[in-house]
Design an enzyme around this catalytic site. Structure first.
Site, PDB file in Angstrom:
ATOM      1  N   GLY A 234       8.748 -10.136 -10.579  1.00 19.18           N
ATOM      2  CA  GLY A 234       9.783  -9.755  -9.626  1.00 19.18           C
ATOM      3  C   GLY A 234      10.656  -8.592 -10.026  1.00 19.18           C
ATOM      4  O   GLY A 234      11.545  -8.205  -9.268  1.00 19.18           O
ATOM      5  N   GLU A 272       5.743 -13.547 -15.858  1.00 17.38           N
ATOM      6  CA  GLU A 272       4.426 -13.093 -15.376  1.00 17.38           C
ATOM      7  C   GLU A 272       4.683 -11.903 -14.457  1.00 17.38           C
ATOM      8  O   GLU A 272       4.879 -12.044 -13.265  1.00 17.38           O
ATOM      9  CB  GLU A 272       3.660 -14.225 -14.680  1.00 17.38           C
ATOM     10  CG  GLU A 272       4.470 -14.982 -13.662  1.00 17.38           C
ATOM     11  CD  GLU A 272       3.730 -16.138 -13.019  1.00 17.38           C
ATOM     12  OE1 GLU A 272       2.913 -16.776 -13.699  1.00 17.38           O
ATOM     13  OE2 GLU A 272       3.998 -16.394 -11.825  1.00 17.38           O
ATOM     14  N   ARG A 275       4.319  -5.680 -11.014  1.00 21.38           N
ATOM     15  CA  ARG A 275       4.734  -4.326 -10.626  1.00 21.38           C
ATOM     16  C   ARG A 275       5.364  -3.542 -11.774  1.00 21.38           C
ATOM     17  O   ARG A 275       4.984  -2.407 -12.052  1.00 21.38           O
ATOM     18  CB  ARG A 275       5.746  -4.425  -9.476  1.00 21.38           C
ATOM     19  CG  ARG A 275       6.101  -3.082  -8.851  1.00 21.38           C
ATOM     20  CD  ARG A 275       7.159  -3.246  -7.754  1.00 21.38           C
ATOM     21  NE  ARG A 275       6.784  -4.208  -6.760  1.00 21.38           N
ATOM     22  CZ  ARG A 275       6.021  -3.953  -5.685  1.00 21.38           C
ATOM     23  NH1 ARG A 275       5.607  -2.731  -5.473  1.00 21.38           N
ATOM     24  NH2 ARG A 275       5.722  -4.911  -4.835  1.00 21.38           N
ATOM     25  N   CYS A 350      -5.842   7.696  12.134  1.00 23.34           N
ATOM     26  CA  CYS A 350      -5.424   7.916  13.527  1.00 23.34           C
ATOM     27  C   CYS A 350      -4.339   6.919  13.915  1.00 23.34           C
ATOM     28  O   CYS A 350      -4.487   6.178  14.888  1.00 23.34           O
ATOM     29  CB  CYS A 350      -6.612   7.725  14.447  1.00 23.34           C
ATOM     30  SG  CYS A 350      -8.074   8.546  13.876  1.00 23.34           S
ATOM     31  N   TYR A 379       0.118  -2.505  -7.010  1.00 21.69           N
ATOM     32  CA  TYR A 379       0.164  -2.781  -5.563  1.00 21.69           C
ATOM     33  C   TYR A 379      -0.057  -1.483  -4.772  1.00 21.69           C
ATOM     34  O   TYR A 379       0.742  -1.142  -3.882  1.00 21.69           O
ATOM     35  CB  TYR A 379       1.486  -3.431  -5.161  1.00 21.69           C
ATOM     36  CG  TYR A 379       1.784  -4.715  -5.902  1.00 21.69           C
ATOM     37  CD1 TYR A 379       1.053  -5.874  -5.630  1.00 21.69           C
ATOM     38  CD2 TYR A 379       2.769  -4.766  -6.865  1.00 21.69           C
ATOM     39  CE1 TYR A 379       1.322  -7.060  -6.311  1.00 21.69           C
ATOM     40  CE2 TYR A 379       3.040  -5.948  -7.552  1.00 21.69           C
ATOM     41  CZ  TYR A 379       2.315  -7.086  -7.263  1.00 21.69           C
ATOM     42  OH  TYR A 379       2.583  -8.247  -7.938  1.00 21.69           O
TER      43      TYR A 379
HETATM   44  C1  LIG Z   1       3.511 -16.294  -8.302  1.00 26.50           C
HETATM   45  C2  LIG Z   1       3.672 -14.858  -8.641  1.00 26.50           C
HETATM   46  N1  LIG Z   1       3.916 -14.512  -9.912  1.00 26.50           N
HETATM   47  C3  LIG Z   1       4.074 -13.209 -10.275  1.00 26.50           C
HETATM   48  C4  LIG Z   1       3.976 -12.200  -9.334  1.00 26.50           C
HETATM   49  C5  LIG Z   1       4.180 -10.796  -9.778  1.00 26.50           C
HETATM   50  O1  LIG Z   1       5.323 -10.292  -9.220  1.00 26.50           O
HETATM   51  P1  LIG Z   1       5.825  -8.814  -9.539  1.00 26.50           P
HETATM   52  O2  LIG Z   1       4.671  -7.912  -9.326  1.00 26.50           O
HETATM   53  O3  LIG Z   1       6.938  -8.601  -8.581  1.00 26.50           O
HETATM   54  O4  LIG Z   1       6.288  -8.807 -10.967  1.00 26.50           O
HETATM   55  C6  LIG Z   1       3.736 -12.517  -7.994  1.00 26.50           C
HETATM   56  C7  LIG Z   1       3.676 -11.470  -6.980  1.00 26.50           C
HETATM   57  O5  LIG Z   1       3.590 -11.695  -5.802  1.00 26.50           O
HETATM   58  C8  LIG Z   1       3.569 -13.880  -7.643  1.00 26.50           C
HETATM   59  O6  LIG Z   1       3.335 -14.245  -6.375  1.00 26.50           O
END
Ligand SMILES: Cc1ncc(COP(=O)(O)O)c(C=O)c1O
Length: 410
Positions: A234, A272, A275, A350, A379
């Site tokens: 996140g 975990e 991004r 288009c 992403y």
């Molecule tokens: C359960 C879970 N963990 C981790 C992530 C990774 O999130 P981020 O890419 O925002 O760090 C996501 C992304 O959707 C997720 O759904």
């Protein structure tokens, strides 16, 4: 252009020079990725582990760069599980995400994953029955959605409100009771992933403190024996103002203090992250195909578009880019240009939604120049609808540490 993009720019220039057709491509600098991941791991407190959420970008060169640095991978489907296991048979893997099928749960049990993150009471029952059939025991975390004390200022909220993700904290007592009928499942703790795109390190620390205090409350109220807390990913990337990114060093220092203050060394705390780990190592490059004026605005049409790079559309921003001037020009028609004016960058699709950046001022931009969209390592290609209109796919270039050095020296 700031200097961390030099190697990528040089590689883009080289690839376009070698192409016979107008060019677009993704370029990833694996040395930048390695350095960034190493810094994150080195600054985390001792009882914290970093996992990589591979949904952000599961290309093998990315995974191979990260595997020796992170503690494991987070996956969200049987496709991702098979993908990871084919190359990393022994790396710790955790399985999260909604809508897991019975086949996926069975495969997860058979593959002996470190943790399965349970998303709902229904999933808990199905997993328990499958574990019983197989006569195996499986460690789990419950993914919980809970009320938040402050409304998060983020583009993607997976919790703190009604969403399909995780188990409503109000149902925890019922869920713990249900678990008693499945001794095959060992509850080690809780998983929280309530938002994505957090840019404010202070707000993220307050969010984690809220998780930790809530969990302590559950230890007392429900006799929950917590060994492990997964605080999700996140952490955001500031696409709108790339010079002002999430203050990771400040966050890591604050987390160290929080863990000391709350005396949380008894828990293993896991991140975990997707991004924030992968975005800054990649760029998407498009060659300028056309420049046109319409109703007083200037549109620049690039080779490619949101079918390759959906990030700006998905996040609702103008994606940061810089112009890489290409002096070579051998086409038999005038070289159109835009000078000192705002331009809107679009792709070849288009649809009026194929927009990558809107009304951004440029000094000069000509046909054949390259537009380098930065922070495109996460992403980006992996969330795009590649075959819409069946244009050719972009070239994919991975610069290893050695290649990075060679390109820099050119
Ligand atoms: C359960 C879970 N963990 C981790 C992530 C990774 O999130 P981020 O890419 O925002 O760090 C996501 C992304 O959707 C997720 O759904």
């Amino acid at each position: 252009m700031s200097s961390e993009w030099n190697r990528i720019a040089a590689a883009a220039r080289r690839a376009q020079g070698a192409a016979s057709e107008p060019w677009c491509g993704y370029i990833y600098d694996l040395e930048i990725l390695r350095q960034h991941a190493s810094e994150l791991v080195a600054t985390l407190p001792a009882n914290c582990d970093l996992f990589y959420a591979i949904k952000a970008n599961s290309d093998y060169p990315i995974l191979e760069t990260l595997a020796p640095l992170v503690a494991g991978f987070e996956i969200a489907s049987e496709g991702e599980l098979a993908w990871v296991r084919a190359r990393f048979p022994h790396l710790p893997v955790v399985f999260g995400g909604p809508g897991k099928t019975d086949a996926e749960l069975a495969q997860a049990l058979d593959t002996r994953l470190e943790y399965i993150h349970v998303e709902s009471m229904g999933e808990l029952v199905r997993l328990g029955l499958l574990a019983r059939q197989r006569d195996v025991s499986q460690a789990i975390l419950l993914r919980i959605n809970l009320p938040l004390p402050e409304a998060p200022d983020v583009p993607l909220a997976m919790g703190g409100q009604a969403t399909p993700f995780g188990i409503d904290a109000a149902l925890l007592p019922e869920c713990l009771q249900l678990l008693e009928s499945f001794p095959e499942l060992r509850l080690d703790g809780v998983h929280f992933h309530l938002l994505s795109g957090q840019l404010d390190a202070g707000a993220h620390l307050r969010l984690l403190e809220h998780y930790f205090r809530t969990l302590e409350g559950w230890e007392h109220a429900h006799g929950l024996s917590v060994r492990h807390v997964n605080v999700g990913g996140g952490i955001g990337v500031n696409y709108r103002d790339p010079a002002r990114q999430f203050d990771w060093p400040g966050f890591a220092r604050g987390l160290n203090r929080l863990i000391d203050r709350m005396d949380l060394s008894r828990w293993r705390i896991r991140f975990e992250i997707g991004r924030y780990l992968a975005a800054s190592c990649g760029a998407y490059a498009m060659e300028v195909l056309d420049i046109k004026r319409c109703f007083g605005r200037t549109f620049v049409v690039g080779r490619g578009g949101t079918h390759h790079f959906r990030t700006p559309y998905a996040q609702g921003h103008s994606h940061p880019f810089f112009v890489l001037p290409i002096d070579r020009w051998s086409r038999p028609y005038p070289r159109l240009a835009a000078t000192d004016e705002p331009v809107t960058i679009v792709g070849q699709l288009c649809t009026p939604k194929d927009v990558l950046a809107t009304d951004i001022s440029v000094d000069e931009l000509r046909l054949g120049d390259l537009l380098i969209f930065t922070f495109a390592g996460a992403y980006a290609w992996h969330i795009s609808h590649h075959d819409f209109l069946r244009h050719p796919h972009p070239e994919q270039i991975f610069l290893s540490a050695q290649e990075s050095l060679n390109v820099a020296a050119e």
